[in-house]
Design a protein around this motif. Structure first.
Motif: not given
Length: 514
Positions: A65-73
């Motif tokens: 659960d990445a809610s409120g987070h940034v997902v990047s390479a």
């Protein structure tokens, strides 16, 4: 059955044939600078690859659960000297998924890759062919060893640093480097600042050799000096001239630390070269201090203090600044000792603006120049820490860039000072490094992007809390604010904690010559 892991909500489901994916990352702000994507999406991973990026719900064996987070390479570090498992773990804690030894490099390449693959490393690794190792081997009539000690132990000799190579010596140097290229090296590492007495013809021959193999050079330029002649300006100009003449891609390492306070003049050279289509790339790190051996050639010779604007107070060993007596002793008797050298004062607005000019320049990527973790042994000497303890032992020390570079960019330059956007920071730390290598390292075409079919090297971080905790007095403090790191589809950091048994790193290597 689901087991929730921590407030951030990393949930792991028991294996079931009904799950479509190995891993899914839900509800994160996915940023991919290449496509311009910046939106809440769900990401699926299977067999080490990104298989879906969706607005709709996805299922998987492992659910993050990445809610409120940034997902990047994951971040790609083109300039990482620390190559033991502890070095890689510190890098992973700030979101780095690939760390490459390109500026110095190593030789023999075949031996180095074989050793690294036995270590069960958590992130991807690779190296260039080391010109300095070739020079040391030639001037000492030895065979190179793929260890940091081989370079450090040679610091007491000046011939390989300051003498022009004969025709026969040049042939052996080039032959050793070429052997490394044939064994899959990622280019040629030209640590010219450590052997500034080499000839113009030798540097030109290295650039031509890299071009013949379709690879790049990665150069710590010959001079670092605010004064002419033999200035930083002259050194950068020399590299650009070789790139223009040969057409070879030549990367300038840490332009901030080699330009000192003359950064605006060297950046003008970069801008002019880029405008003319000359094939160069440039890196920098966000600190006003370097880390190097105390016996480096730049700290010797006539007027070196004036050229480098330095006294013993600029040198730091462990937590303390050196005295003139200590500096003289170490230079005479322990020249291979790594020290921190302060060239700009980040507390001084004028100095900080010079540093900012390199970090915020749109053509300059971020690289750490991470260095080894060291400790004082029982005899008072300095040894490199090669163990696998985590956390790292309390007595080890390094430069804060070894554990904080990428987190510092996100904390200071994005969140606190607003000097670059989040997307721009991610571009400089993931996409740009991948693009720098991808023309001659095919693996890099699948890295640095959050796109379907790309390698699942991913970082999930909280933009509101990601922080570098390392200081010059105590660099042994991992970054915080990274929730998850995935390398080739395997979890390396979970809920902000390192996974100790995570041998997911893979070699980054050019195809071997027939």
């Amino acid at each position: 059955m689901l087991r929730s892991c921590g407030i951030l909500g990393l949930s792991i489901a028991l294996a079931s044939p009904s799950f479509a994916n190995d891993v899914v990352i839900l509800n994160g702000r996915v940023i991919d600078p290449e496509t311009g994507l910046d939106a809440v999406r769900n990401v699926a991973i299977e067999n080490g690859k990104i298989t879906a990026i969706s607005e709709f719900a996805l299922t998987g064996e492992t659910v993050i659960d990445a809610s409120g987070h940034v997902v990047s390479a994951g971040f790609i570090d083109l300039h990482a000297h620390g190559q033991n498992i502890g070095d890689y773990r510190m890098q992973a804690m700030q979101g780095v998924t690939t760390a490459l030894e390109l500026e110095s490099g190593v030789l023999p390449i075949k031996d180095w890759y074989a050793t690294q693959e036995e270590k069960g490393l958590p992130i991807n690794f690779g190296a260039s062919a080391a010109w300095t190792f070739g020079r040391i081997a030639t001037f000492t009539n030895t065979d190179p060893l793929a260890t940091p000690g081989y370079f450090q132990d040679a610091q007491g000799r000046d011939d390989w640093k300051l003498d022009i190579a004969s025709a026969e010596q040049t042939d052996r140097i080039l032959a050793l480097v070429e052997e490394g290229l044939r064994e899959g090296a990622l280019g040629i590492g030209i640590n010219a600042g450590y052997a500034p007495g080499y000839g113009q013809k030798e540097y030109y021959a290295l650039a031509k050799l890299a071009g013949e193999y379709g690879a790049a050079t990665f150069t710590h330029v010959r001079y670092a000096s605010n004064l002419e002649p033999q200035s930083s300006f002259e050194a950068v100009k020399e590299l650009i001239a070789n790139a223009a003449l040969t057409g070879t891609h030549m990367h300038i390492c840490h332009i901030n630390s080699t330009s000192l306070s003359d950064i605006h003049a060297t950046l003008e050279l970069v801008d002019d070269a880029k405008a003319k289509g000359i094939n160069i790339s440039v890196g920098a790190y966000p600190y006003g201090a370097a880390n190097t051996v105390v016996g480096a050639a730049m700290f010797s010779g006539e007027n070196w203090r004036e050229r480098m604007s330095s006294t013993a107070e600029n040198f730091q060993l462990g937590a303390d600044r050196m005295t003139e007596e200590e500096l003289a002793d170490y230079q005479a008797n322990k020249p291979g000792t790594f020290i921190t050298w302060h060239f700009l004062d980040e507390e001084n607005p004028t100095d900080l603006a010079l540093l900012d000019a390199s970090i915020t320049h749109p053509e300059i990527l971020i690289e750490s120049d991470s260095v080894f973790w060291s400790y004082f042994d029982e005899n008072g000497g300095i040894s490199n820490y090669e163990g696998d303890a985590w956390p790292l032992p309390d007595n080890v020390f390094s430069h804060p860039r070894s554990s904080g570079t990428f987190a510092k960019i996100l904390r200071e330059y994005v969140r606190e000072r607003g000097l670059m956007s989040l997307e721009e920071a991610i571009r400089k730390m993931s996409l740009m490094p991948a693009q720098t290598l991808e023309d001659f390292v095919p693996q890099m075409r699948n890295k640095g992007r959050i796109q379907i079919g790309m390698d699942a090297d991913i970082v999930v971080f909280d933009p509101a809390t990601i922080t570098d905790n390392a200081t010059f007095e105590n660099a042994n403090q991992p970054a915080t604010g990274v929730q998850t790191v995935i390398v080739n589809g395997g979890v390396v950091v979970r809920d902000g904690e390192l996974v100790l048994d995570a041998p997911h790193g893979r070699p980054i290597r050019r195809p071997l010559a027939d």
